[in-house]
Design an enzyme around this catalytic site. Structure first.
Site, mmCIF file in Angstrom:
data_model
loop_
_atom_site.group_PDB
_atom_site.id
_atom_site.type_symbol
_atom_site.label_atom_id
_atom_site.label_comp_id
_atom_site.label_asym_id
_atom_site.label_seq_id
_atom_site.Cartn_x
_atom_site.Cartn_y
_atom_site.Cartn_z
ATOM 1 N N LYS A 49 115.342 123.924 23.031
ATOM 2 C CA LYS A 49 115.011 123.891 24.458
ATOM 3 C C LYS A 49 113.626 124.455 24.747
ATOM 4 O O LYS A 49 112.969 124.061 25.711
ATOM 5 C CB LYS A 49 116.082 124.638 25.257
ATOM 6 C CG LYS A 49 117.398 123.868 25.367
ATOM 7 C CD LYS A 49 118.380 124.589 26.245
ATOM 8 C CE LYS A 49 119.620 123.739 26.510
ATOM 9 N NZ LYS A 49 120.330 123.360 25.282
ATOM 10 N N GLU A 51 115.227 130.718 32.533
ATOM 11 C CA GLU A 51 114.437 129.931 33.455
ATOM 12 C C GLU A 51 114.973 130.129 34.871
ATOM 13 O O GLU A 51 116.092 130.612 35.072
ATOM 14 C CB GLU A 51 114.472 128.450 33.080
ATOM 15 C CG GLU A 51 115.846 127.825 33.110
ATOM 16 C CD GLU A 51 115.851 126.422 32.527
ATOM 17 O OE1 GLU A 51 114.924 126.092 31.768
ATOM 18 O OE2 GLU A 51 116.790 125.661 32.816
ATOM 19 N N GLU A 99 117.991 114.763 31.020
ATOM 20 C CA GLU A 99 118.715 115.397 32.118
ATOM 21 C C GLU A 99 117.738 116.115 33.047
ATOM 22 O O GLU A 99 116.816 116.791 32.590
ATOM 23 C CB GLU A 99 119.755 116.373 31.584
ATOM 24 C CG GLU A 99 120.786 115.703 30.675
ATOM 25 C CD GLU A 99 121.961 116.604 30.368
ATOM 26 O OE1 GLU A 99 121.864 117.826 30.596
ATOM 27 O OE2 GLU A 99 122.995 116.082 29.904
ATOM 28 N N GLU A 149 116.836 119.049 29.936
ATOM 29 C CA GLU A 149 116.875 118.894 28.487
ATOM 30 C C GLU A 149 117.018 117.417 28.163
ATOM 31 O O GLU A 149 117.313 116.605 29.039
ATOM 32 C CB GLU A 149 118.046 119.670 27.873
ATOM 33 C CG GLU A 149 119.412 119.198 28.329
ATOM 34 C CD GLU A 149 120.530 120.029 27.742
ATOM 35 O OE1 GLU A 149 120.288 120.770 26.785
ATOM 36 O OE2 GLU A 149 121.669 119.934 28.255
ATOM 37 N N ASN A 197 119.174 115.013 25.530
ATOM 38 C CA ASN A 197 120.236 114.917 24.533
ATOM 39 C C ASN A 197 119.959 113.711 23.653
ATOM 40 O O ASN A 197 119.942 112.575 24.132
ATOM 41 C CB ASN A 197 121.600 114.783 25.212
ATOM 42 C CG ASN A 197 121.996 116.064 25.917
ATOM 43 O OD1 ASN A 197 122.015 117.128 25.318
ATOM 44 N ND2 ASN A 197 122.296 115.976 27.195
ATOM 45 N N PHE A 237 142.012 126.996 34.300
ATOM 46 C CA PHE A 237 141.567 125.922 33.404
ATOM 47 C C PHE A 237 141.660 126.320 31.931
ATOM 48 O O PHE A 237 140.862 125.873 31.109
ATOM 49 C CB PHE A 237 140.134 125.480 33.732
ATOM 50 C CG PHE A 237 139.999 124.823 35.066
ATOM 51 C CD1 PHE A 237 140.231 123.476 35.225
ATOM 52 C CD2 PHE A 237 139.654 125.578 36.186
ATOM 53 C CE1 PHE A 237 140.119 122.879 36.473
ATOM 54 C CE2 PHE A 237 139.541 124.985 37.439
ATOM 55 C CZ PHE A 237 139.775 123.637 37.579
#
Length: 663
Positions: free
Chosen positions: A116, A200, A275, A288, A290, A348
């Site tokens: 990244k 960031e 993205e 980023e 992918n 979840f």
């Protein structure tokens, strides 16, 4: 084109890739761990090779075993899917050295975009908008705090080699930054073997919108429109759609052109995704890239008519793309919902076990419903891998139609043996803010601030569950009346008048046969219900006032459990006489478990932070459990004294297993 490929993955993506390969008459080789020896992708493949024990580090991440499997079977190429080694440059390099094609981009692109820190610098050099932040790895928590103060809170701490929501934390103050740095670093080390963390600026009220790119070896680079992926939980996508309800043509073109510029800058070849974070004013910033196929790629396929796996295979085989940018379609609207084995009502948490019943909604001949699944009835969801069961994709001429089809399709699922998030997905489809397209990555946190409860997933429209339950019971009793050997004059009576009891609520429902249908009266509500349902069928398909309805039906002793449109309820159906007596039945109180810290999920106990005799305060961390490569901090709900520590670090825990006992 290749004659045989090895698919270095498992689950739904392996199955999905095999379908395209078989259509192209390419033989497929599956690899599997010991836990996956009976998995669906193994059954679908032409050949299968065992590669090791259940942990991914000992099987699906073993490059040597994958390469040996290629040599043994004669596979000419490896299709990596997503996750595992799909973005591992060393794997691509070792395959090339063996003369085996990697169905993905080149080593340079993987390395450049996989880090990244490096990808952000390259993006800026290519003229792509980037988020303000620190361009180097952070050495320790105190440095993280100092940098965060300079950037300005809130900030995002994220693993440099991360993905899939792992190793990411948002910090709003110094304390949160220190804690987030620790957690992000631990998860990064556990998931990726790389503990570098960067910081960031966190864009508030952001949308997550990504651009699908496709490039060949001959200089052709395209963007295939965008996907909106803003509905996320803990940075993992839940609902995706294409196109985005937010972008205008100008922004779409600008984002697409910047994505293409970045792909050209790293000599990209294959399918990939750039993205972006987009703010309320449609300013967009690179997040980023992918260097693989995305989980949500089917929504792009639905609106463009393209098969991305096929195109990846053709590019890897050296073919030229036969489509130009102006030929890329954007037809209708597509949604994808990720069906997980998890319990929304328990935060979840993953749910593991055997799928004792698994029925998918039927696919439509007109292409409006597509299901990419990796399981079958009798299959097992284990603790070793991601608990994704399937992806449900729906298409419509517009967004409203795609949502309506998704609602109907979700009702057509029947999943038993493990818990699932079907009810939560249904609640999202009914949520006014989602329907309006008012999305941000904070949507779930904002709309479900106290978590998911039975009330928050209850449908906003009438679900007819009580009336359907009365009809189900009526049909069940009608069948029982046909059983032979009943004493004359003592046959099972068939009432028309039923009391349907749901907790404290009682409803008096009267059924009147009307030919093959039933008139159902519940107070002032009158319904005409038609169905060919038979006792024992797990899915009740009916017409209620000429509208199609589907509900899941389970009989549990004297009770029925029905679910539809996200709501699940348990009912008892009695005659008026039995209902009068039932009022006098005592209620059994549940056991008091408030004096125990229970494991909310199956997983590995990473640490226990308390000892016998310790005084703990509400909110204090008591233990950390790792499940599905994610660390989960368990905290005290109230002030208490530790009476006994029942487990120790390194133990493997079952769900609801006691860890700590309190006085």
């Amino acid at each position: 084109m290749f004659d045989k490929i090895l698919i270095a993955n498992r689950g739904e993506i392996a199955c999905r890739a095999m379908k395209t390969a078989h259509r192209l008459r390419i033989s497929t080789v599956a690899v599997h761990s010991e836990a996956d020896r009976d998995a669906l992708h193994v059954r679908l493949a032409d050949e299968a090779v065992a590669i090791g024990p259940p942990p991914a580090a000992e099987s699906y991440l073993r490059m040597d075993k994958l390469i040996e499997a290629c040599k043994r079977t004669g596979a000419q190429a490896v299709y990596p899917g997503y996750g595992f080694l799909s973005e591992n440059a060393e794997f691509a390099r070792r395959l090339a050295a063996e003369g085996i094609a990697f169905v993905g981009p080149g080593v340079h692109a993987i390395e450049a975009m996989g880090d990244k820190l490096a990808s952000k610098r390259l993006a800026a050099e290519a003229g792509v908008n980037t988020i303000p932040g620190h361009a180097e790895a952070i050495p320790d928590a105190q440095t993280a705090v100092q940098i965060a103060r300079d950037i300005g809170y809130p900030v995002m701490l994220k693993a440099s080699a991360g993905g899939g929501g792992k190793g990411m934390r948002i910090a709003h103050d110094d304390a949160g930054c220190r804690e987030g740095f620790k957690r992000a670093r631990n998860e990064a080390r556990s998931s990726f073997g790389d503990d570098r963390v960067l910081i960031e600026k966190y864009i508030e009220r952001p949308r997550h919108i990504e651009i699908q790119v496709l490039a060949d070896h001959h200089g052709n680079v395209l963007y295939l429109n965008e996907r909106e992926c803003s509905i996320q939980r803990r940075h993992q996508k839940v609902i995706e759609e294409a196109p985005s309800p937010f972008l205008d043509e100008t922004t779409r073109r600008a984002m697409g052109e910047q994505a293409v510029a970045l792909a050209r800058a790293v000599d990209y070849r294959s399918a990939g995704t750039v993205e972006f974070i987009v703010d309320a004013a449609r300013n967009f910033y690179f997040l980023e890239m992918n260097t693989r196929l995305q989980v949500e790629h089917p929504v792009t396929e639905k609106i463009t008519g393209l098969d991305l796996v096929e195109l990846m295979l053709r590019v890897a085989a050296g073919e030229t793309l036969d489509i130009a940018q102006h030929q890329v379609r954007r037809d209708g609207w597509a949604l994808e919902a990720r069906v997980y084995a998890e319990s929304p009502l328990r935060g979840f948490l993953p749910s593991i076990g055997r799928l004792t019943r698994y029925i998918e909604p039927p696919g439509d001949d007109d292409g409006t419903v597509r299901i990419d699944s990796g399981v079958y009835e009798g299959d097992e969801v284990t603790m070793y891998y991601d608990p994704l069961i399937a992806k449900l994709i729906t298409w419509g001429h517009d967004r409203e139609a795609a949502i309506a089809t998704m609602r109907t399709a979700l009702d057509g699922y029947c999943i038993q043996g493990v818990e699932s998030n079907i009810a939560f997905l249904a609640a999202l489809m009914d949520h006014p803010r989602f329907v309006a397209g008012n999305l941000t990555t904070d949507f779930i946190d904002e709309e479900f601030p106290d978590g998911v409860t039975a009330q928050t997933v209850a449908p906003r429209a009438e679900d007819y569950l009580a009336e359907l339950t009365a009809l189900v019971h009526h049909l069940w009793v009608a069948r029982e009346r046909t059983i032979g050997g009943q004493l004359p004059g003592r046959e099972r009576p068939l009432n028309r008048h039923w009391h349907v009891i749901e907790g404290e609520r009682r409803q008096e429902i009267v059924l009147s046969p009307a030919g093959q249908d039933f008139d159902v009266l519940n107070g002032d509500t009158r319904l005409r219900i038609a169905t060919d349902w038979r006792p024992g069928d797990p899915l009740l398909r009916a017409s209620v006032n000429n509208q199609p309805v589907c509900a899941q039906v389970f009989r549990e002793g004297a009770r029925y459990r029905l679910s539809r449109r996200g709501r699940e309820a348990q009912f008892l159906v009695l005659t008026p006489q039995a209902a009068a007596l039932y009022r006098h039945m005592p209620v059994k109180a549940p056991p008091d478990l408030s004096r125990f810290l229970l494991s909310p999920m199956p997983g590995l106990l990473v640490s226990v932070a308390v000892s016998v005799g310790d005084e703990v305060k509400a909110g204090q961390e008591l233990a950390v459990i790792e499940a599905m490569k994610m660390e989960n901090s368990l905290r005290a709900e109230r002030d208490a004294t530790v009476r006994e520590v029942l487990c120790q670090a390194g133990d493997t825990l079952d769900v609801d297993q006691p860890i700590v006992a309190f006085d």
